[in-house]
Motif scaffolding. Structure first.
Motif, PDB file in Angstrom:
ATOM      1  N   PRO A 182     -14.818 -17.630  -2.083  1.00  0.00           N
ATOM      2  CA  PRO A 182     -14.865 -19.099  -2.095  1.00  0.00           C
ATOM      3  C   PRO A 182     -15.216 -19.684  -3.461  1.00  0.00           C
ATOM      4  O   PRO A 182     -14.832 -20.807  -3.775  1.00  0.00           O
TER       5      PRO A 182
ATOM      6  N   ALA B   5     -13.399 -22.942  -5.446  1.00  0.00           N
ATOM      7  CA  ALA B   5     -14.194 -24.088  -5.877  1.00  0.00           C
ATOM      8  C   ALA B   5     -13.994 -24.367  -7.357  1.00  0.00           C
ATOM      9  O   ALA B   5     -13.978 -25.520  -7.784  1.00  0.00           O
TER      10      ALA B   5
ATOM     11  N   GLY C 124     -11.987 -27.134  -4.824  1.00  0.00           N
ATOM     12  CA  GLY C 124     -12.609 -26.779  -3.557  1.00  0.00           C
ATOM     13  C   GLY C 124     -11.654 -26.574  -2.405  1.00  0.00           C
ATOM     14  O   GLY C 124     -12.078 -26.307  -1.292  1.00  0.00           O
TER      15      GLY C 124
ATOM     16  N   ASN D 293      -8.836 -24.444  -0.499  1.00  0.00           N
ATOM     17  CA  ASN D 293      -8.304 -23.086  -0.411  1.00  0.00           C
ATOM     18  C   ASN D 293      -6.797 -23.182  -0.168  1.00  0.00           C
ATOM     19  O   ASN D 293      -6.334 -23.265   0.965  1.00  0.00           O
TER      20      ASN D 293
END
Length: 72
Positions: free
Chosen positions: A29, A33, A38, A40
């Protein structure tokens, strides 16, 4: 019998979409970010591709169901 291209296209997009979404779910993640605000993108486009593949498979199944068998 006529070859319906929706079946292989649907299978292709469904398989690749599942693979891309799976890679997105398993990814780090912190990378998303830092590089994509941020979001995906792998998960989003994987689900879009899987949805398109499912739609093609649905249309192929409906066309096969509607088409009467050839008579001789």
């Amino acid at each position: 019998m006529i070859f319906d291209v929706r079946l292989p296209i649907g299978l292709l997009f469904l398989c690749i979409g599942v693979l891309v979404a799976g890679a997105g779910f398993l990814g780090d993640p912190a990378v998303f970010a830092a590089h994509s605000a941020g979001l995906n993108i792998d998960v989003v486009w994987g689900l879009v591709m899987a949805g398109f593949g499912s739609l093609m498979l649905l249309l192929a199944a409906l066309a096969r169901r509607k088409t009467p068998p050839p008579t001789r």
